[in-house]
Design an enzyme around this catalytic site. Sequence first.
Site, short mmCIF file in Angstrom:
data_model
loop_
_atom_site.label_atom_id
_atom_site.label_comp_id
_atom_site.label_asym_id
_atom_site.label_seq_id
_atom_site.Cartn_x
_atom_site.Cartn_y
_atom_site.Cartn_z
N LYS A 1 6.91 16.30 -3.91
CA LYS A 1 6.03 15.66 -2.73
C LYS A 1 5.82 16.88 -1.69
O LYS A 1 7.05 17.93 -0.68
CB LYS A 1 6.06 14.19 -2.29
CG LYS A 1 5.67 14.08 -0.96
CD LYS A 1 6.52 12.65 -1.31
CE LYS A 1 4.78 11.11 0.12
NZ LYS A 1 5.56 10.32 0.17
N SER B 1 6.50 3.69 -1.46
CA SER B 1 5.99 5.18 -1.48
C SER B 1 6.38 6.06 -2.99
O SER B 1 5.47 6.06 -3.25
CB SER B 1 5.75 5.94 -0.64
OG SER B 1 4.59 5.45 0.72
N SER C 1 2.32 6.81 -0.78
CA SER C 1 1.97 7.56 -0.24
C SER C 1 2.44 8.53 -1.26
O SER C 1 1.52 10.08 -1.40
CB SER C 1 2.77 7.74 0.81
OG SER C 1 4.14 8.22 1.07
N1 GLN Z 1 2.90 1.93 1.96
C1 GLN Z 1 3.66 2.07 3.82
C2 GLN Z 1 2.76 2.44 4.55
O1 GLN Z 1 1.67 3.10 4.26
C3 GLN Z 1 5.03 2.70 2.92
C4 GLN Z 1 4.70 4.31 3.00
C5 GLN Z 1 6.07 5.19 2.70
O2 GLN Z 1 6.51 4.37 2.07
N2 GLN Z 1 6.01 6.08 3.02
O3 GLN Z 1 3.37 2.86 5.78
#
Ligand code: GLN
Length: 478
Positions: free
Chosen positions: A72, A172, A148
């Site tokens: 990532k 994410s 994400s």
């Molecule tokens: N969907 C969550 C957010 O928007 C989790 C994001 C993540 O785990 N990086 O913060």
Amino acid sequence: MNLASLSITTLRSMLTAGETTPREIVESIATAISAQNDQIGAYLSADLDRALVEAEASDLSKPLGGIPIALKDNINVLDQPCTCASRFLKDAYLSPYDATVSAKLKQAGAILYGRTNLDEFAMGSSTENSAIQLTRNPHDHDRIPGGSSGGSAAAVAAEMAVATLGSDTGGSVRQPASHCGVVGLKPSYGLVSRFGLVAFASSLDQIGPLTKTVEDAARLLQVIAGSDRRDSTCLDVEVPDYLAQLEGGLKGIKLGVPKEFFAVEGLQPAVREAIESALTKLESEGAELVEISLPSTSYAVATYYILATAEASSNLSRYDGVRYGNRVDNSEGVIEMYRQSRAQGLGPEVKRRIILGTYVLSSGYSAKYYLQAQKARTLIQQDYRKAFESVDAIVGPVSPSPARRIGQFADDPLQDYLADIYTISANLAGICGISVPCGQVEHEGSSLPVGLQILGSHLAENTILRVGRGWETIRDAE
Ligand code: GLN
């Protein structure tokens, strides 16, 4: 054949048997990327020429010798870009160092060749917040891959990568794994070093693998876990053998089924059916299902979005136009330079979170929001601690619905926040969780993957890997 469609386990045995070479694996990935990446958009960049040179020098005696892994684009790799899918860092930053996970993967023989797309600074659950490009779900190109870590999940699902790493602050890794039909593991807080992971919410962030099989997730965790003097939150614990109990089966395992998870408004019938049918099968293979209660479930989303944004507002203050990346030079002075660099460099979701986080920390409001959220976090932790006194693992959905259409919640970010209900508690409680593919469901005219989530207590990775592997065995026998 496309060697990128195979698991780490299979490729490692082919490599040691002399049935393939690291070069052939890299070439397969290169072919898959040129055939598909324009459409899917999983990778932001890939340096396959360098990967070919590294492939030639592979040491096959190492645990990941000759295996290419993509990361990532918020995990630093020496001399590679680390854009965080933000205009702030794009074309303006090359990593001067390796993250601890990158160094460990390299030491284990992996070839780090590619950078995958994400929501800007990992903020989101669709990868639509990337300032650079859209990523499409390989199962239906009109749908999101989740996020994400959407690029990391889509690359594995589209067989453009053998395996990848993502980061999980509130789901994410697990949620895009569920939406794309791959395995995604979030380790317990403190098991994997965060050194070199660009910080979003430091008390919640963990790096985790996205793979084709549970065994591959165990193999990657084995390499990246362990203490690190450069991350003071990384625990100094002995890393167990994650392959040892993998085939232990389900007999006698107590699986908690939280009644609140099935009362969530918005849980789609197709998801409910897939999970309920999986639970029945787990039971018939010897697992014991126990109804449990996690009363604080309904507070999790609000608690998370206060704490995560508060921490993000502080972490992102480093993007000021002086230290990294984007700088808008302005003769009107330093304050104006900060203002314009941030205004131009950061996207709307990141700004929304910085403003929200600054607000909940501001004097006059911090007691009302931030401190209350800290208390709620303690209650959530207590709920899970109590539950794990009577069960070995907790099972349920990853997301209330399969992957939604691209643009569906464009004007309503709250809808995406609410869909994090099943994943964020694990981060708030610091426990581990894994999403394992649970079949495809029919939803709005598409056939889409759904993941089964297995949560374990702090440092109980061996338990959730074993249950995950047990579920895979049942699923694959059908
Ligand atoms: N969907 C969550 C957010 O928007 C989790 C994001 C993540 O785990 N990086 O913060």
